[in-house]
Every structure is written in structure tokens, then in C-alpha cells.
Scaffold this active site. Structure first.
Site: not given
Length: 309
Positions: A82-83, A211-214, A254, A256
Site C-alpha cells: 500500500d502506498h 482509498h480512505g473508505a472506512s 481500502n 484501515d
């Protein structure tokens, strides 16, 4: 079953209007909780390793833990970087056995992003590994990724199509309003679905990544705060927005922050209610169970990739 790439997973996800969960992993309990949930729901997994995870746990330990998960579960599992911040780290992970890498050159000018990504793609494809790249920048903080709102830029649809054509990259992370961390929106949550639809129309059949999908589940935020935490006002992406994104070409979502919140909430509660306990197997075990139940919820109610096998 050995580790797999995401190629077939994304093809089925695109055709079925669902998404594959990409979960960040840092230790054994997190991996076990995620995998136990996927086993029960017969779902594939992308287990991804960030720069922070590599520093914390050592890439060798994480790779062996993921290999153990494959052996234990028999699930199709992708080991993903990731990244990845440079060609060199991507190459290292490819050589170490990762089946998927992300090169994140989104902070560079467009043409430089293309050149760096193309170099990674050429090496990865020669080894049978798939590549994700990013165009546009997400605000927020995640490990070593720290982007201010001022520097965040939504993905340009025409540039996205040009980027994919020139690089040959296998999937593309786009910026449509999500952000890293637990504070994704200051006001009402909004995603630019019109932009997403335009990107998808220009690249039919192509897998996009969010991304950033919590969702920053309120029950875990409340539990953390109840037992000594200090994360007021945390807000994530509503589940219905993620389901809609999955129906519009987003094949990888994603997650996290939700893992961190579930683990921390369960541990805080356990230690507060049992102050005499100093056995990490007990409080980490409760954290693992919380992750399992949270991931099961995601697989069924957000991703829709249950009963994949």
C-alpha cells in the site's frame, strides 16, 4: 492455494457490481480477525502492507503471517504493498513475493507520475505482479501519507484515461472526496459520483480503487471514548455511498481506520473492566474478535463479496 493477484478478483467484482476488501495489516491478531471473517463468509481478501506496517512489524514477519493465513484458510488472498513511495520499494516487495504493489507517485507532476508508474509496471508485469497507481490526492493522514485539504485534488477523468493508456497500470486509485484517517468530513458526507461515472465511462471494464473508505463505525468511536479515548467528532464514509461506488466500477475498497478503531475499542474496554489482567492473549483476543465481527459486517453489508467461492 498460493497467493494470487487481483486480476481475476477485480474482473468478477466489476461484472458483479461488488468490491473486494483491502485491509491493512500490522500484526497477527489483525490478520487472524480479518481472515476468520472471510472464511466464514467465503470471501476473497487483499491484505495490504503500508510503510508504517513495514517499519513496525518487519516485512518478513508480515509476509510469513499472510502465507500462514493462506495455508490456514485456503482463500484467494492478495499480498499488496500500500502506498509504495518509490520504484525501489516496489521492486523490493515484488522480489520478496508480493503479488500486487501500489506505486504512489501522485505527489509528482502528471508526466513524472506517468514515467515512474510505467517503470514499476514494466518490472512488475515481467514478474507476473499487478500494479495499482494513484491519480489525484486524498486529504488526511495515514502512516507516512499526510496530505492537507489545500493540496488534495480530485481526479481529472480525461487525465485518468490518458494515464492508464500510457502506463498500462492494472488498477487506479481515484480521488472523489474520501480521505485518510478518522475525520473524513467536517460537514455532510459527499462523494463526487458524477466524476466517478465519467471516469468509469471513459474506461469501461477498468477496475477503480477507493482509498480512505472506512465508515468509522460510531459504535467503536463511542466505545473508545467511553473507556478513556479522545476521538470526538470522527466521521467516515456512509455505507450506502460505498455500495453505490461499488456499482459504478470501484472494485477495491481500502479499510484501515475501522480496523484500528475496533481493535482499540475492544482492548480499552477489556483493560478498563479487568484492571488486574496483564495477559495480552486475553485483551488482544477480544480485539481480534471485534475485528472479525467488524470485517464480517463489511463483507456482507458494504462490499457484497460474500459467497464468492
Amino acid at each position: 492455494m498460493p497467493l494470487v493477484t487481483s486480476k481475476e478478483l477485480f474482473s468478477r467484482a466489476y461484472d458483479g457490481n461488488f468490491a473486494i476488501g483491502a485491509f491493512n495489516v500490522n500484526n497477527m491478531e489483525i490478520i487472524q480477525g480479518i481472515v476468520d471473517a472471510a472464511k466464514e463468509e467465503k470471501a476473497p481478501l487483499i491484505l495490504q502492507v503500508s510503510a508504517g506496517a513495514r517499519k513496525y512489524a518487519n516485512p518478513t514477519y508480515l509476509k510469513k503471517l499472510v502465507e500462514a493465513a493462506v495455508e490456514d484458510s485456503g482463500l484467494p488472498i492478495v499480498l499488496h504493498l500500500d502506498h509504495g513511495e518509490s520504484y525501489d520499494i516496489c521492486k523490493q516487495c515484488i522480489d520478496d513475493g508480493f503479488t500486487s504493489v501500489m506505486i504512489d507517485a501522485s505527489h509528482h507532476p502528471f508526466e513524472e507520475n506517468i514515467a515512474i508508474t510505467k517503470k514499476v509496471v514494466e518490472y512488475a508485469h515481467s514478474k507476473g505482479v499487478v500494479v495499482e497507481a494513484e491519480l489525484g490526492r486524498l486529504a488526511g493522514i495515514e502512516d507516512d501519507v499526510n496530505v492537507s485539504e489545500k493540496d488534495a485534488a480530485y481526479t481529472n477523468p480525461e487525465q485518468a484515461a490518458e494515464f492508464v493508456k500510457k502506463t498500462g497500470v492494472d488498477s487506479l486509485a481515484i480521488a472523489i472526496g474520501t480521505s485518510h484517517g478518522a475525520y473524513k468530513f467536517k460537514g455532510e458526507p459527499q462523494l463526487d459520483f458524477e466524476r466517478l461515472q465519467k471516469i468509469a465511462k471513459l474506461m469501461p471494464g477498468y477496475p477503480l480503487v477507493l482509498h480512505g473508505a472506512s465508515t468509522v463505525l460510531p459504535e467503536f468511536v463511542e466505545l473508545c471514548n467511553k473507556f478513556g479515548g479522545d476521538i470526538p467528532g470522527a466521521q467516515g464514509v456512509p455505507e450506502e455511498m460505498l455500495r453505490k461506488a461499488a456499482s459504478l466500477g470501484v472494485c477495491k475498497i481500502n479499510i484501515d481506520t475501522d480496523l484500528r478503531l475496533a481493535l482499540t475499542a475492544a482492548i480499552r474496554k477489556s483493560l478498563s473492566e479487568n484492571p488486574g489482567n496483564f495477559d495480552p492473549r486475553k485483551y488482544l483476543g477480544e480485539g481480534r474478535t471485534a475485528i472479525k465481527e467488524m470485517v464480517r459486517h463489511k463483507i456482507v453489508n458494504v462490499l457484497g463479496c460474500n459467497n464468492f467461492l
